[in-house]
Design an enzyme around this catalytic site. Structure first.
Site, mmCIF file in Angstrom:
data_model
loop_
_atom_site.group_PDB
_atom_site.id
_atom_site.type_symbol
_atom_site.label_atom_id
_atom_site.label_comp_id
_atom_site.label_asym_id
_atom_site.label_seq_id
_atom_site.Cartn_x
_atom_site.Cartn_y
_atom_site.Cartn_z
ATOM 1 N N ASP A 412 0.838 -1.193 0.000
ATOM 2 C CA ASP A 412 0.000 0.000 0.000
ATOM 3 C C ASP A 412 0.881 1.255 0.000
ATOM 4 O O ASP A 412 2.061 1.222 0.349
ATOM 5 C CB ASP A 412 -0.899 -0.016 1.232
ATOM 6 C CG ASP A 412 -2.202 0.735 1.026
ATOM 7 O OD1 ASP A 412 -2.323 1.455 0.012
ATOM 8 O OD2 ASP A 412 -3.109 0.616 1.875
ATOM 9 N N GLU A 415 2.789 7.014 -2.585
ATOM 10 C CA GLU A 415 2.507 8.146 -3.480
ATOM 11 C C GLU A 415 2.917 9.494 -2.874
ATOM 12 O O GLU A 415 3.336 10.394 -3.604
ATOM 13 C CB GLU A 415 1.006 8.207 -3.819
ATOM 14 C CG GLU A 415 0.447 6.945 -4.406
ATOM 15 C CD GLU A 415 -0.157 6.012 -3.357
ATOM 16 O OE1 GLU A 415 -0.615 4.913 -3.726
ATOM 17 O OE2 GLU A 415 -0.184 6.398 -2.154
ATOM 18 N N ASP A 475 -8.726 3.568 -3.242
ATOM 19 C CA ASP A 475 -9.850 3.877 -2.356
ATOM 20 C C ASP A 475 -11.018 4.477 -3.136
ATOM 21 O O ASP A 475 -10.983 5.638 -3.552
ATOM 22 C CB ASP A 475 -9.412 4.855 -1.269
ATOM 23 C CG ASP A 475 -8.301 4.292 -0.396
ATOM 24 O OD1 ASP A 475 -8.052 3.079 -0.484
ATOM 25 O OD2 ASP A 475 -7.687 5.062 0.354
#
Length: 760
Positions: A412, A415, A475
Site C-alpha cells: 500500500d 505516493e 480507495d
C-alpha cells in the site's frame, strides 16, 4: 501546463523559442543529430546567437523512434531513469529532397529542413507530426521548460496515461503525471504513466520519471502537448498496425509482467481496514465461507495486524495474535494463502525508526535531518530505497514474515513522496517522486521471487511497474458511480501497459447496500484478480443478505472453471503485454462504436463482459459484428447493435465471441489445478481457418466444408471433451467409425477430429 492564452498569444511571463529550420543535420551510425536555430539563418551573423534546439533521433528497436530535445547540455544527470530495453537498435538513415529520414522497422521520421517540420510515418501515411511552434523551449517567470506538440487527426482518440478514473478517452483532458493519494473520484491518480496510446497506429512514451504535463486536445484541440521542467525532453514514438501491436512494442521497450501464481486468481478475503479482528474473528470468516461452499484462495490481514502507531514495524500485535506462526499454519492447513498489508513508512514509535536512523536507511532533508511528518502515522519517516543497505534491511523484515508462513504482501501507499529531500544516491527528488513506487514495489517483489511464487497487491505505480503485478484501484466509494470509475481506471491502466488489475469489491469507503454489493461481486469475479475489501465494515457476504452468498458462490465457481481460459489470457499478457481486461477498442479498433466504450470490456480476447450498474438490473451494452452466445443463458445475440437487458443478481451479460473454443475446467472450488484434466471445450460459431490453443498446448484448427465444420487437433490427449454449441448435428471420427450424436452433446473421443453440421 498551459503556456498560451488562446491560440495566438502566450500567457503573461512566458517567453518561447521554437525551431524554424534544420540548419545542420549530422548522420551518426543509425541516428541523426539536428541543430535547429529558433530564428532564420540568413547570413553568418545569425550564427552568433541562440537559442538552438538540438534534436537527436535514434531507433532503440524496430518500430520505435527516440526523440531527444535539448537546450543546454551541461546539466548534471542525477537520475533516476526508467529502464529501457534498447538492445535491438534498428536505425537506417537516408536522404530525400530537402529531408533527412531515419527508418526503424515500418516506422520512419522525416526531418524537413526549411521550413521546420518533423513527420512520423508508416506505410506511406503520416501518423503524426511536430510542426511550426510545436517543439521548443518556454520560460515561465524564469523557469525553463521543454515542450512538444504532436498532431491529432480527425477521429484520432487518445487513451492511457496510467490508471485514470475519468472518461476513458483522454481527448480534452489536462493530465499531470504526478502520483497522489487522491482516491478514485478526482483527476489525481495513484498510478501515473507518461505513455499514451492512440487509435491512429502509434503511441508516445515520454521518458521522464518526474512530472510530465499533458494537454490532450485541450490547449490546442488538434494536438497532444507534453512538457517537462528542465533543459531536455526525451520521448519515443511507438508504431503498431493496431493498438494491441503498439502495446506489444511499448511493453517490449519498458517491460512486461511476470506471471502471477495461479492461486492468486482466486478470491481474496480481507479483514478490512479499521475493523476489529483477531484469530477468532478470522477463523469465523473462514469457517463461514467453507460452510456456505464459497471458494476462498487468499486471506489478507490489513493494517491492524500490527499495533497502532507502529506502522510499519512488521511485528504482529501480541494482544490480538499471540501465536502468529501457529495461526498461519492453521489457516494454511485449510488450503489458504496468506497476505499481509505493508507500506514504506516507518512510524516514530516503531523500534524500526531508531534502527533506520542509526543505519542511515531513512530519507533525509538536505541538511541531514531525517524527513518526518505526522500524516498517516505520527512522526513517520520513509525508507530510502536508493540505499542498497536500506533495501536489504527492509527485505530482511519481509523474509522473517515469509518464514512465519506469509505468502505475499499488499504494498500500500508510496505516493506521498516529498521533494524537499536528499536521496542516498543523489537522485533528483522531483524525478524520484513517481519513481519511488518502482523501487518500493520492486524491493518487495524481488523478496518474493527469490522464494518462488511472486505476487503483490500494489496501489502506487509508474512506467515499468507492470513488471510487478498485481495492481488494484485504490480507495473508491461504495456507489455505482465509483464502480464505474473503478472500471474506467482499470481499462485505462491496461491501455498503459499493465496486464493485471483488481479493485475492492463493494467499494472501500462506506458500506454498500446489498444490491450494489451483489452487482459488484459479479464484476469483481470477472476481473483479472478478485478481492473482498472495505474500510470500516466487514465484507463477508452473509452480513449483507443470503442472496449475496448465492451470488458470490455462483461467480466464484464460474471464475474457477474459467481458469483454463484465464490462464491463457494471463500468459498472453506476460508474453505480449496485452492486458487480461481489455477496453473494447483494443479488440475492435476498426469498429467506431467501440471508440468510447467504458462500461463494458473484453475479459481476454473472447469474453465480452457488461457489468450492471443499477439495482433494477437494467444494462445496455454494445455487441460487435457476429453471432455471440451468452455464456450464462445460452441465447444468441447478433451484432453489430446495442442491446438493452434486465438481469437478475445471479446474472450479467457475458458473451462469447464467435469463432471461440472456450475451455472450461473440471474444478470449481479453487483456481490452481491441472487445467487439461477433464477440461470441456465449448465451440462457438466456428468457421473456416480458426486456429486456437485453448489448453494444454493442443491446437485446434477448423475447416469449413459446406454446411459442415471439421475440427482437427494436433497432439491430442488420449481423451478430450467438446461441448458443442450452436450446431445441428455432431459426428465423431473415432478410429474410422463415425458416430452421430445430438446437437449440444458432450463429445468424448479417442480420435483427433469431430465434424459439426452448422445450423444455418
Amino acid at each position: 501546463m498551459k503556456f498560451s492564452d488562446g491560440y495566438w498569444r502566450l500567457k503573461p511571463g512566458v517567453v518561447a523559442a521554437h525551431p524554424v529550420q534544420a540548419y545542420d543535420i549530422t548522420e551518426e551510425p543509425g541516428s541523426l543529430v539536428v541543430h535547429a536555430p529558433a530564428h532564420p539563418v540568413r547570413h553568418r551573423g545569425d550564427l552568433l546567437k541562440g537559442p538552438v534546439v538540438t534534436v537527436r533521433l535514434s531507433a532503440p528497436m524496430p518500430d520505435v523512434i527516440r526523440v531527444r530535445i535539448t537546450h543546454f547540455e551541461g546539466v548534471a544527470d542525477r537520475g533516476p531513469h526508467f529502464r529501457i530495453d534498447d538492445s535491438g537498435a534498428d536505425g537506417k538513415v537516408s536522404h530525400e529532397d530537402g529531408c533527412a529520414v531515419l527508418t526503424s522497422g515500418a516506422l520512419s521520421v522525416r526531418v524537413h529542413r526549411d521550413p521546420w517540420r518533423v513527420d512520423f510515418a508508416a506505410g506511406g501515411e503520416v501518423l503524426t507530426s511536430s510542426g511550426a511552434k510545436g517543439m521548443g523551449f518556454l520560460t515561465v517567470d524564469g523557469t525553463h521548460h521543454v515542450r512538444e506538440q504532436l498532431d491529432l487527426g480527425v477521429g484520432d482518440v487518445v487513451y492511457g496515461l496510467g490508471e485514470r478514473f475519468g472518461p476513458l478517452a483522454r481527448n480534452g483532458q489536462e493530465v499531470d503525471i504526478w502520483n497522489a493519494d487522491g482516491g478514485s473520484a478526482t483527476e489525481q491518480a495513484y498510478k501515473n504513466v507518461p505513455f499514451y496510446l492512440t487509435n491512429a497506429g502509434y503511441g508516445v512514451f515520454v521518458n521522464h520519471p518526474g512530472r510530465v504535463s499533458f494537454e490532450v486536445a485541450s490547449t490546442v484541440t488538434s494536438k497532444v502537448q507534453f512538457s517537462v521542467e528542465g533543459q531536455s525532453l526525451e520521448y519515443f514514438v511507438v508504431h503498431g498496425a493496431t493498438p494491441k501491436d503498439v502495446l506489444r512494442t511499448y511493453t517490449a521497450l519498458t517491460g512486461r509482467p511476470s506471471l502471477p501464481p495461479a492461486w492468486s486468481f482466486g478470491l481474496w478475503l480481507t479483514t478490512s481496514f479499521t475493523t476489529s479482528y483477531d484469530e477468532e474473528t478470522i477463523t469465523g470468516f473462514v469457517d463461514g465461507m467453507a460452510a456456505r461452499d464459497l471458494p476462498l484462495s487468499v486471506f489478507h490481514f490489513d493494517s491492524f495486524w500490527m499495533r497502532g502507531l507502529h506502522w510499519c514495524d512488521f511485528e504482529w500485535d501480541p494482544q490480538a495474535f499471540p501465536d502468529p506462526a501457529g495461526m498461519l499454519a492453521r489457516l494454511k492447513a485449510r488450503g489458504l494463502r496468506i497476505s499481509v498489508w505493508i507500506n514504506p513508512y516507518i512510524a516514530q514509535a516503531s523500534a524500526m525508526f531508531a534502527e533506520g536512523v542509526a543505519g542511515g536507511y531513512l530519507l533525509r532533508k538536505p541538511d541531514g535531518d531525517v524527513w518526518q511528518w505526522d500524516e498517516w502515522q505520527p512522526g513517520m519517516a520513509l525508507v530510502d530505497f536508493t540505499n542498497p543497505a536500506a533495501r536489504a534491511w527492509y527485505a530482511a523484515k519481509l523474509e522473517k514474515l515469509l518464514d512465519q508462513g506469509v505468502d505475499c504482501f499488499k504494498t500500500d501507499f508510496g505516493e506521498r513522496i516529498p521533494t524537499d529531500v536528499a536521496y542516498h544516491d543523489g537522485s533528483d527528488p522531483e524525478r524520484m517522486h513517481n519513481y519511488y513506487a518502482h523501487l518500493y514495489n520492486e524491493t518487495v517483489f524481488e523478496v518474493l521471487r527469490r522464494r518462488g511464487d511472486a505476487v503483490v497487491f500494489a496501489r502506487s505505480a509508474t512506467a515499468g511497474c507492470q513488471r510487478f503485478p498485481v495492481h488494484w484501484g485504490g480507495d473508491c466509494e461504495s456507489t455505482y458511480e465509483a464502480m464505474a470509475e473503478s472500471l474506467r481506471g482499470g481499462l485505462s491502466l491496461g491501455m498503459s501497459g499493465f496486464g493485471f488489475w483488481s479493485h475492492d469489491i463493494g467499494g472501500f469507503e462506506g458500506t454498500p447496500p446489498a444490491a450494489l454489493f451483489k452487482r459488484w461481486i459479479a464484476f469483481g469475479l470477472l476481473s483479472s484478480h478478485s478481492r473482498l475489501h472495505g474500510s470500516r465494515s466487514y465484507r463477508v457476504p452473509w452480513l449483507f443478505d443470503e442472496e449475496s452468498v448465492d451470488v458470490l458462490r455462483r461467480f466464484a465457481k464460474l471464475k474457477a472453471r474459467l481458469m483454463p481460459y484465464l490462464d491463457q489470457a494471463a500468459r498472453q499478457a506476460v508474453a505480449e503485454g496485452v492486458p487480461v481486461m481489455r477496453a473494447m477498442v483494443l479488440e475492435f479498433p476498426d469498429d467506431p462504436a467501440c471508440t468510447h466504450l467504458e462500461r463494458q470490456y473484453m475479459l481476454g480476447g473472447s469474453l465480452l463482459v457488461a457489468p450492471v450498474f443499477s439495482d433494477d438490473g437494467e444494462v445496455s451494452y454494445y455487441v460487435p459484428d457476429g453471432a455471440w452466445t451468452d455464456l450464462l443463458t445460452g441465447r444468441t445475440v447478433r451484432g453489430p447493435r446495442w442491446v438493452r437487458d434486465r438481469c437478475g443478481f445471479l446474472e450479467l451479460p457475458v458473451l462469447v465471441r464467435p469463432g471461440t473454443v472456450l475451455p472450461l475446467g473440471a474444478v470449481d472450488s479453487r483456481p490452481d489445478y491441472d487445467y487439461a484434466d477433464g477440461v470441456t471445450l465449448h465451440l462457438y460459431g466456428l468457421s473456416e481457418g480458426i486456429r486456437v490453443t485453448p489448453v494444454g498446448g493442443t491446437t485446434f484448427v477448423t475447416h469449413r466444408r459446406g454446411d459442415h465444420v471439421l475440427v482437427e487437433t494436433s497432439d491430442p490427449p488420449s481423451r478430450w471433451q467438446v461441448l458443442v454449441a450452436g450446431v445441428h448435428e455432431v459426428a465423431v471420427v473415432n478410429g474410422g467409425v463415425v458416430e452421430a450424436t445430438p446437437a449440444g452433446a458432450l463429445v468424448r473421443a479417442d480420435g483427433n477430429a469431430v465434424t459439426l453440421r452448422i445450423e444455418e
